[in-house]
Motif scaffolding. Structure first.
Motif, PDB file in Angstrom:
ATOM      1  N   SER A  47       0.847  -1.192   0.000  1.00  0.00           N
ATOM      2  CA  SER A  47       0.000   0.000   0.000  1.00  0.00           C
ATOM      3  C   SER A  47       0.883   1.243   0.000  1.00  0.00           C
ATOM      4  CB  SER A  47      -0.897   0.005   1.231  1.00  0.00           C
ATOM      5  OG  SER A  47      -0.122   0.196   2.416  1.00  0.00           O
ATOM      6  N   TRP A  48       0.272   2.398  -0.293  1.00  0.00           N
ATOM      7  CA  TRP A  48       1.026   3.651  -0.291  1.00  0.00           C
ATOM      8  C   TRP A  48       1.586   3.940   1.103  1.00  0.00           C
ATOM      9  CZ3 TRP A  48       3.994   6.454  -2.860  1.00  0.00           C
ATOM     10  CH2 TRP A  48       4.191   7.813  -2.613  1.00  0.00           C
ATOM     11  N   LYS A  49       0.805   3.657   2.133  1.00  0.00           N
ATOM     12  CA  LYS A  49       1.283   3.883   3.492  1.00  0.00           C
ATOM     13  C   LYS A  49       2.473   2.976   3.797  1.00  0.00           C
ATOM     14  CE  LYS A  49      -0.020   3.740   8.378  1.00  0.00           C
ATOM     15  NZ  LYS A  49      -1.077   3.448   9.372  1.00  0.00           N
ATOM     16  N   GLN A  50       2.397   1.714   3.409  1.00  0.00           N
ATOM     17  CA  GLN A  50       3.513   0.803   3.647  1.00  0.00           C
ATOM     18  C   GLN A  50       4.766   1.272   2.908  1.00  0.00           C
ATOM     19  OE1 GLN A  50       1.471  -2.773   2.308  1.00  0.00           O
ATOM     20  NE2 GLN A  50       1.590  -3.668   4.362  1.00  0.00           N
ATOM     21  N   ARG A  51       4.581   1.741   1.706  1.00  0.00           N
ATOM     22  CA  ARG A  51       5.724   2.217   0.925  1.00  0.00           C
ATOM     23  C   ARG A  51       6.359   3.437   1.578  1.00  0.00           C
ATOM     24  NH1 ARG A  51       4.190   0.992  -5.439  1.00  0.00           N
ATOM     25  NH2 ARG A  51       2.681  -0.648  -5.004  1.00  0.00           N
TER      26      ARG A  51
ATOM     27  N   ARG B  31      -1.582  -0.103  -9.316  1.00  0.00           N
ATOM     28  CA  ARG B  31      -2.178  -0.846  -8.205  1.00  0.00           C
ATOM     29  C   ARG B  31      -2.511   0.042  -7.022  1.00  0.00           C
ATOM     30  NH1 ARG B  31       2.439  -5.251  -7.561  1.00  0.00           N
ATOM     31  NH2 ARG B  31       3.622  -3.291  -7.762  1.00  0.00           N
ATOM     32  N   ILE B  32      -1.913   1.248  -6.959  1.00  0.00           N
ATOM     33  CA  ILE B  32      -2.184   2.147  -5.828  1.00  0.00           C
ATOM     34  C   ILE B  32      -2.586   3.536  -6.288  1.00  0.00           C
ATOM     35  CG2 ILE B  32      -0.600   0.922  -4.284  1.00  0.00           C
ATOM     36  CD1 ILE B  32       1.397   3.269  -4.801  1.00  0.00           C
TER      37      ILE B  32
ATOM     38  N   THR C 236      -5.350   5.542  -4.580  1.00  0.00           N
ATOM     39  CA  THR C 236      -5.340   5.575  -3.110  1.00  0.00           C
ATOM     40  C   THR C 236      -4.510   6.713  -2.534  1.00  0.00           C
ATOM     41  OG1 THR C 236      -3.395   4.129  -2.899  1.00  0.00           O
ATOM     42  CG2 THR C 236      -5.547   3.059  -3.137  1.00  0.00           C
TER      43      THR C 236
ATOM     44  N   GLN D 291      -1.095  12.118   3.875  1.00  0.00           N
ATOM     45  CA  GLN D 291      -1.871  10.985   3.409  1.00  0.00           C
ATOM     46  C   GLN D 291      -2.911  10.561   4.437  1.00  0.00           C
ATOM     47  OE1 GLN D 291      -2.037   9.558   0.539  1.00  0.00           O
ATOM     48  NE2 GLN D 291      -3.265   7.760   1.041  1.00  0.00           N
TER      49      GLN D 291
END
Length: 810
Positions: free
Chosen positions: A569-573, A707-708, A711, A752
């Protein structure tokens, strides 16, 4: 009549020179001449080009096609026989040449895109590369459907040279008409030249790869391969002169003297026997230059060699002139007499490096009158070579590396089996730690233990080879979890059931030995939550093995592309980027002297079971500059696509080189694609160049990982793009410190996650960081220094951000 006799005398002198050359011709150790796609050998002058069909050992070309043409246009070429046949490749193919003497070689490739049956080679589109360098990308070139002879000068450091041809799409083809691989004297290219733009020395040229762009015979005729000691081609300079009225052409029939390091391999007599001179004038007030104009690629770096031989002066110390490259004064008041030990008609040359600006595609070379008094305006130039520097990279991973490593492992196993119990001799010295040889460490302990403690506790454990063999099932291939430039990485399980990563190096590699020492000495004094921890090492039985904590989730690169892992996910990245930035920030600020990683890339960012990021692979790391210095001068090391262009051009390393590489990683995280992808259209091959164009147009959202893509909040993406753009600034001084990058990434994450919030104007710029952040950074660094090797990553900026986003804050 007298003029005709003089011309005949000159031609006779040239004939004598050629005969002398033939009697002293250079004899290359490696001399591979291949006529591709031919069924018989071809004689060109005194050289025999063998048919590649008879050299099955050198060609790996599945489903290739042997083609030929009877086109009349071929007859107008220099070597028409070499263009009448071609080898056509429908898929990736290669030629392999055994190298008897490592060092500098010429690689020449011949192309003529003729029509064979229903195949029109003008539509071919492919890349040509060696193990280390992309030679040609995206044929056809600007020459179109004419014959093309490409010449490259490469430094070969392998026992084999593999030249690969790869179509750029499933529907395109590759082809080649002929190939030369010829060794040349290593001193053909010196290691150092003057950088025209910065007036400093450019070092490391002897390891560089070059493409010949222009080779000019000033004031003389065309010189073909048979009249050059190294089979080069020199073309006349007339078409390149901007104003021919300012020039006169000179010739000389006497002997050329070679002093110092000059030889006929640098340039043959026929080049030094002619010159272009400033047109004569009777007044010292006349001020004009002779200027040659050449097309160049904007942003590229060129090696420029000027050849001189005073064949115009009647006496010593009467010829003085200036040399200009583009708008820069390269050398003033040149006196060839002093350069050539007070000898007229002596050969010499000068080397320069010129980096073109991003907006200029014009390269000019000029000679003009000196400003010294009492001398008439004059100046000469005998020859000129302009070579374009080709980008090189450090090969890590890939199918080729796997094949080579696997072959090496098989050979080693066979040799060991034959050797029985005989121990191999040491090829490198035992590791010395603070002056203590590693072989003496723990010598009184029992061999039955898994590992022995080093005298310096910070170095952790010294493992025995038997313990690591047991942990990895004797280095079983099924335990391999990665392959790098240093060697293979295995997953291991120690007797106490703890999991480790075991990196096994090649003990015969001097570069591997350097990385082995660097990694141990560096990681022994570094401990940080976001740096991979070194558990121990092994240096017995000629082995170089490093043992690290095991990172369950592998590399960041594998989570972005090239595998079937679930999308992050964007947050994980962002959290991974933040963790990586914290590790780099500690490297740059957590010690008395900064440590520059030099190989920051997604493959060197590892993830544990909770996806926490840790920076790894410190084999290329280097201590930063002293307090009174701005940079460290060092040979360029790193990985292709991530390399700081300023560091590459100037060989001056700073912590901002890591910032550039990290900026490329940020783009990988956003776009989830390789940093270099030669299968894509030309404008998309380089991720950094391609993505930054979208960022500057405000269209970064168009290239986000699909994929993101839906988001990411617009403010978060915008701030992320601004951060990346700053990291990738051309000049290091314009890039932020990694601490500032860390702060901005924290802010991107907050943007975010905030619900309905608006961006705070006071922190809208990288350069204008709030006082709280700088205070927190200083606090973080001081905490690290006071505790020696403590974990500083828990010192977070979250409280600062919470105050900024909450109305009741502060």
């Amino acid at each position: 009549m007298a003029a005709r006799n003089l011309q005949q005398l000159f031609l006779f002198a040239m004939l004598i020179i050629c005969l002398v050359w033939f009697s002293n011709a250079f004899n290359p150790v490696d001399n591979y001449l291949i006529n591709c796609g031919s069924s018989s050998s071809t004689i060109i002058g005194s050289r025999n080009f063998s048919a590649d069909i008879s050299l099955s050992w050198t060609l790996t070309a599945p489903k290739s096609i042997m083609a030929n043409t009877s086109s009349n246009s071929v007859s107008s070429f220099d070597t028409p026989a070499l263009y009448q046949t071609a080898r056509i490749f429908t898929r990736a193919s290669s030629y392999t040449f055994p190298i008897k003497r490592q060092g500098r070689h010429f690689v020449r490739l011949y192309f003529f895109p003729f029509i064979y049956q229903n195949i029109n080679l003008t539509s071919a589109n492919f890349t040509v590369s060696t193990q280390d360098t992309v030679l040609l990308y995206g044929y056809p070139t600007r020459e179109g459907a004419t014959a093309v002879r490409k010449e490259y000068s490469v430094n070969i450091a392998h026992d084999q040279l593999i030249i690969s041809f790869a179509p750029l799409s499933n529907t395109s083809l590759a082809f080649v008409n002929a190939i030369e691989v010829v060794s040349v004297p290593n001193n053909l290219i010196n290691d150092t030249a003057q950088t025209v733009n910065s007036r400093s020395d450019y070092q490391g040229l002897s390891e560089q790869a070059f493409e010949t762009v222009y080779r000019i015979n000033m004031g003389g005729p065309y010189v073909g391969p048979e009249n050059d000691t190294l089979w080069r081609i020199w073309v006349p300079d007339k078409k390149f002169i901007l104003n021919e009225h300012f020039a006169v052409f000179k010739s000389y029939s006497g002997s050329i003297f070679y002093e110092g390091g000059e030889t006929r391999e640098i340039a043959p007599d026929v080049i030094y026997n002619t010159a272009t001179e400033l047109a004569p004038t009777n007044t010292s007030n006349a001020r004009f230059n002779v200027t040659w104009h050449f097309d160049a690629d904007a942003g590229s770096t060129y090696f420029i060699r000027l050849h001189f031989c005073d064949i115009v002066s009647k006496a010593l110390f009467e010829l003085y002139f200036d040399i200009y490259i583009n708008t820069y004064m390269a050398v003033s008041d040149v006196d060839l007499s002093t350069i050539n030990s007070n000898i007229l008609a002596a050969a010499c040359y000068m080397d320069f490096v010129m980096t073109m600006t991003d907006s200029s595609s014009n390269l000019t070379v000029s000679i003009g009158p000196s400003s010294l008094p009492n001398f008439l305006p004059d100046g000469i130039l005998n020859g000129l070579e302009i070579l374009k520097m080709r980008k090189q990279w450090k090969l890590i991973g890939g199918a080729l590396a796997l094949v080579i490593v696997a072959a090496c492992v098989v050979c080693i196993m066979i040799r060991r089996k034959k050797a029985g119990k005989k121990q191999p001799s040491k090829t490198w010295s035992p590791l010395s730690i603070n002056g203590i040889m590693s072989q003496s460490l723990g010598s009184g302990l029992s061999d039955g233990t898994n590992a022995r403690m080093a005298l310096n506790a910070n170095f952790g454990l010294r493992f025995s080879i038997s313990a690591l063999q047991e942990a990895t099932n004797n280095f079983d291939e099924s335990c391999v979890i990665g392959v790098g430039g240093f060697g293979k990485v295995y997953k291991g399980v120690l007797k106490d059931d703890s999991e480790v990563a075991v990196k096994r190096g090649n003990p015969k590699s001097q570069q591997g030995l350097n990385e082995f020492h660097t990694e141990i000495e560096l990681l022994s004094r570094l401990r940080h939550r976001h740096l991979v921890s070194l558990i121990g090492y092994c240096d017995e039985r000629n082995e170089m093995i490093l043992v690290y904590e095991y990172m369950e989730n592998g590399t960041l690169k594998n989570h972005l592309y090239g595998s079937n892992l679930p999308a992050l996910s964007w947050k994980q990245r962002l959290e991974i980027c933040i963790g990586s930035a914290r590790g780099l920030h500690y490297l740059h600020t957590g010690q008395a002297k900064a440590i520059i990683h030099r190989d920051v890339k997604s493959a060197n960012i590892l993830l544990d079971k909770d996806l926490m990021a840790k920076v790894a692979d410190f084999g290329l790391s280097k201590a930063g500059p002293e307090l009174d210095q701005t940079h460290v001068s060092t040979a360029v090391k790193g990985s292709f696509g991530y390399l700081d262009p300023e560091y590459y051009r100037r060989q001056q390393l700073t912590d901002k080189s890591d910032v550039y590489s990290f900026g490329v990683v940020l783009l990988e995280v956003l776009c989830a694609r390789p940093v270099i992808d030669p299968t894509l259209p030309r404008e998309m091959v380089n991720l950094a160049e391609w993505a930054i164009k979208y960022q500057k147009r405000g269209e970064l959202d168009r290239i986000v990982d699909s994929r993101i893509a839906g988001t990411i909040r617009p403010d978060s993406l915008r701030k992320f793009g601004e951060t990346v753009e700053k990291c990738l600034a051309d000049c290091g001084v314009d890039r932020p410190a990694v601490g500032d990058v860390l702060w901005n990434l924290e802010y991107v994450l907050q943007l975010q996650e905030v619900d309905g919030g608006t961006e705070v104007n006071s922190i809208n710029r990288i350069s204008g960081l709030p006082t709280q952040m700088h205070h927190m950074s200083m606090l973080e660094s001081e905490t690290v220094r006071e505790s020696g090797a403590s974990d500083s990553s828990d010192v977070s900026m979250s409280k600062v951000f919470s105050q900024l986003f909450q109305s009741q804050g502060r």
